[in-house]
Scaffold this motif. Sequence first.
Motif, PDB file in Angstrom:
ATOM      1  N   ASN A 126      29.245 -31.551 -23.289  1.00 18.82           N
ATOM      2  CA  ASN A 126      29.152 -30.877 -24.586  1.00 18.82           C
ATOM      3  C   ASN A 126      29.642 -31.732 -25.741  1.00 18.82           C
ATOM      4  O   ASN A 126      29.883 -31.213 -26.833  1.00 18.82           O
ATOM      5  N   GLY A 127      29.811 -33.035 -25.517  1.00 19.43           N
ATOM      6  CA  GLY A 127      30.304 -33.893 -26.594  1.00 19.43           C
ATOM      7  C   GLY A 127      29.472 -33.751 -27.852  1.00 19.43           C
ATOM      8  O   GLY A 127      28.235 -33.796 -27.814  1.00 19.43           O
ATOM      9  N   ALA A 128      30.146 -33.586 -28.980  1.00 19.81           N
ATOM     10  CA  ALA A 128      29.462 -33.259 -30.237  1.00 19.81           C
ATOM     11  C   ALA A 128      28.573 -34.395 -30.718  1.00 19.81           C
ATOM     12  O   ALA A 128      28.891 -35.574 -30.570  1.00 19.81           O
ATOM     13  N   MET A 129      27.443 -34.020 -31.293  1.00 15.36           N
ATOM     14  CA  MET A 129      26.519 -34.949 -31.939  1.00 15.36           C
ATOM     15  C   MET A 129      26.025 -34.311 -33.230  1.00 15.36           C
ATOM     16  O   MET A 129      25.970 -33.092 -33.349  1.00 15.36           O
ATOM     17  N   ALA A 130      25.653 -35.156 -34.186  1.00 15.13           N
ATOM     18  CA  ALA A 130      25.193 -34.658 -35.482  1.00 15.13           C
ATOM     19  C   ALA A 130      23.691 -34.439 -35.516  1.00 15.13           C
ATOM     20  O   ALA A 130      23.187 -33.759 -36.414  1.00 15.13           O
ATOM     21  N   ASP A 131      22.955 -35.018 -34.561  1.00 15.54           N
ATOM     22  CA  ASP A 131      21.498 -34.941 -34.530  1.00 15.54           C
ATOM     23  C   ASP A 131      21.075 -34.079 -33.345  1.00 15.54           C
ATOM     24  O   ASP A 131      21.391 -34.403 -32.190  1.00 15.54           O
ATOM     25  N   TRP A 132      20.342 -33.004 -33.603  1.00 13.79           N
ATOM     26  CA  TRP A 132      20.007 -32.058 -32.540  1.00 13.79           C
ATOM     27  C   TRP A 132      19.078 -32.632 -31.475  1.00 13.79           C
ATOM     28  O   TRP A 132      19.360 -32.469 -30.284  1.00 13.79           O
ATOM     29  N   PRO A 133      17.967 -33.294 -31.819  1.00 22.15           N
ATOM     30  CA  PRO A 133      17.133 -33.856 -30.747  1.00 22.15           C
ATOM     31  C   PRO A 133      17.904 -34.842 -29.870  1.00 22.15           C
ATOM     32  O   PRO A 133      17.695 -34.889 -28.650  1.00 22.15           O
ATOM     33  N   PRO A 172      20.347 -24.999 -38.036  1.00 23.80           N
ATOM     34  CA  PRO A 172      21.718 -24.511 -38.149  1.00 23.80           C
ATOM     35  C   PRO A 172      22.406 -24.541 -36.786  1.00 23.80           C
ATOM     36  O   PRO A 172      21.847 -24.060 -35.796  1.00 23.80           O
ATOM     37  N   PRO A 173      23.620 -25.126 -36.684  1.00 25.19           N
ATOM     38  CA  PRO A 173      24.328 -25.209 -35.400  1.00 25.19           C
ATOM     39  C   PRO A 173      24.967 -23.871 -35.028  1.00 25.19           C
ATOM     40  O   PRO A 173      26.179 -23.667 -35.132  1.00 25.19           O
ATOM     41  N   ALA A 174      24.125 -22.944 -34.582  1.00 22.77           N
ATOM     42  CA  ALA A 174      24.551 -21.574 -34.298  1.00 22.77           C
ATOM     43  C   ALA A 174      25.437 -21.522 -33.061  1.00 22.77           C
ATOM     44  O   ALA A 174      25.296 -22.338 -32.131  1.00 22.77           O
ATOM     45  N   ASP A 204      20.676 -24.981 -31.643  1.00 21.04           N
ATOM     46  CA  ASP A 204      19.528 -24.230 -32.149  1.00 21.04           C
ATOM     47  C   ASP A 204      19.497 -22.849 -31.501  1.00 21.04           C
ATOM     48  O   ASP A 204      19.477 -22.728 -30.274  1.00 21.04           O
ATOM     49  N   ARG A 205      19.450 -21.792 -32.300  1.00 24.72           N
ATOM     50  CA  ARG A 205      19.498 -20.439 -31.755  1.00 24.72           C
ATOM     51  C   ARG A 205      18.283 -20.121 -30.887  1.00 24.72           C
ATOM     52  O   ARG A 205      18.312 -19.170 -30.090  1.00 24.72           O
ATOM     53  N   PRO A 237       9.389 -24.099 -24.069  1.00 26.71           N
ATOM     54  CA  PRO A 237       9.425 -24.811 -22.787  1.00 26.71           C
ATOM     55  C   PRO A 237      10.447 -25.950 -22.751  1.00 26.71           C
ATOM     56  O   PRO A 237      11.059 -26.199 -21.705  1.00 26.71           O
ATOM     57  N   ILE A 238      10.645 -26.633 -23.874  1.00 22.59           N
ATOM     58  CA  ILE A 238      11.629 -27.722 -23.916  1.00 22.59           C
ATOM     59  C   ILE A 238      13.022 -27.174 -23.657  1.00 22.59           C
ATOM     60  O   ILE A 238      13.813 -27.766 -22.908  1.00 22.59           O
ATOM     61  N   TYR A 239      13.310 -26.024 -24.260  1.00 24.64           N
ATOM     62  CA  TYR A 239      14.635 -25.434 -24.085  1.00 24.64           C
ATOM     63  C   TYR A 239      14.805 -24.781 -22.714  1.00 24.64           C
ATOM     64  O   TYR A 239      15.907 -24.730 -22.166  1.00 24.64           O
TER      65      TYR A 239
END
Length: 267
Positions: A126-133, A172-174, A204-205, A237-239
Motif C-alpha cells: 500500500n505504499g503511497a504514490m501520487a499517480d493512480w495508474p 479523487p483519492p477516495a 479511485d472509488r 475489468p481492470i479493477y
Amino acid sequence: MHLPLATRAAAALGTTVLGCAPLAGGDLSAVHRLHLSDGGSAIAKQGPLVAVEAAMLAAIAASGAPAPRVLALADDLLLLQQCPAGGALGTAWEDLADTLARLHAVEGAGYGWTVDYAFGRVAIPNGAMADWPHFWAERRLRCHLPHLPLPLARRIEALADRLPGLLPTNPPPALLHGDLWGGNILVAEGRISALIDPACYHGDREVDAAMLSLFDAPPPRFFEAMDLPPGWQARQPIYRLWPLLVHLRLFGASYLNAVEDTLRAVA
C-alpha cells in the motif's frame, strides 16, 4: 502457554465470557462470537494484522459509514461490537450507494495507505504514490508477477504498461473499503448496518464498484446512484483483475478462466 480465548477476551472487556462459537471468517483471522454475562455478545478476531483492521474500521466509522465499534484490542486479539444482520443486500442497494458516498467523500493526500496489509499469505502493498495508474500497475498488478505462470505474467505486465492510457491519472483519492462484496456488507431491515472486514486504502472509488460486481449483481439503479464518471464501465475489468489475481493465488487454478476472461475484456 496460550490463554484460552474466553479468558483473554474477558480480561480485555472487563466482563465474564460465558462461551464462544466459531464463525466463518476470512483468510486473515479466526473469528468467534462471544456470549457475555450481561446477555450481550461480541465478535472476537485473532490474527497478526488485527491492529491494522481496527484502524481501518475506525476510519470507516469516522466517515459516517456504519462499521462495528472496536471494543478492545490486545496484541493479536480484536474485539468488536456485533452488528445486526440477516437482511438481504437486494433490499438495500439505495442505502449502500448512500453509505459509499459517505465513505468515498473522505479523501487522502495520495493513493495508498499508511501500512501494508494482506489477505492470508498474499501481501497487499500500500505504499503511497501520487499517480493512480502507477499505483495500480505497481501495487495491484506487478506485485503478483513473481507468483504467476510466465505466459500470464507477461500479459499482466503488458497491461500494466498500458495503464496510463486506460486509467485516469488523478481521480479523487477516495477512502475505499477495498474488499467490498456481499459477505462484507451487513444488512438489517433494509439498511446497511455495517461494513466489515475492510482492506482500506485511498484510490479511485470505481474500485469498490468493480469489486462489488465481481461476486454480486448490483442493479443499474445502484450504479446510477453512485454517479460514476464517463467511461467507468470500460475500467471495471481492470479493477476486477486485482481481486481475481488474489483469488488465483489463494485458491488455485479454478480462477484462471476468470482472470483470462477479464484480461480479454480490457480494450
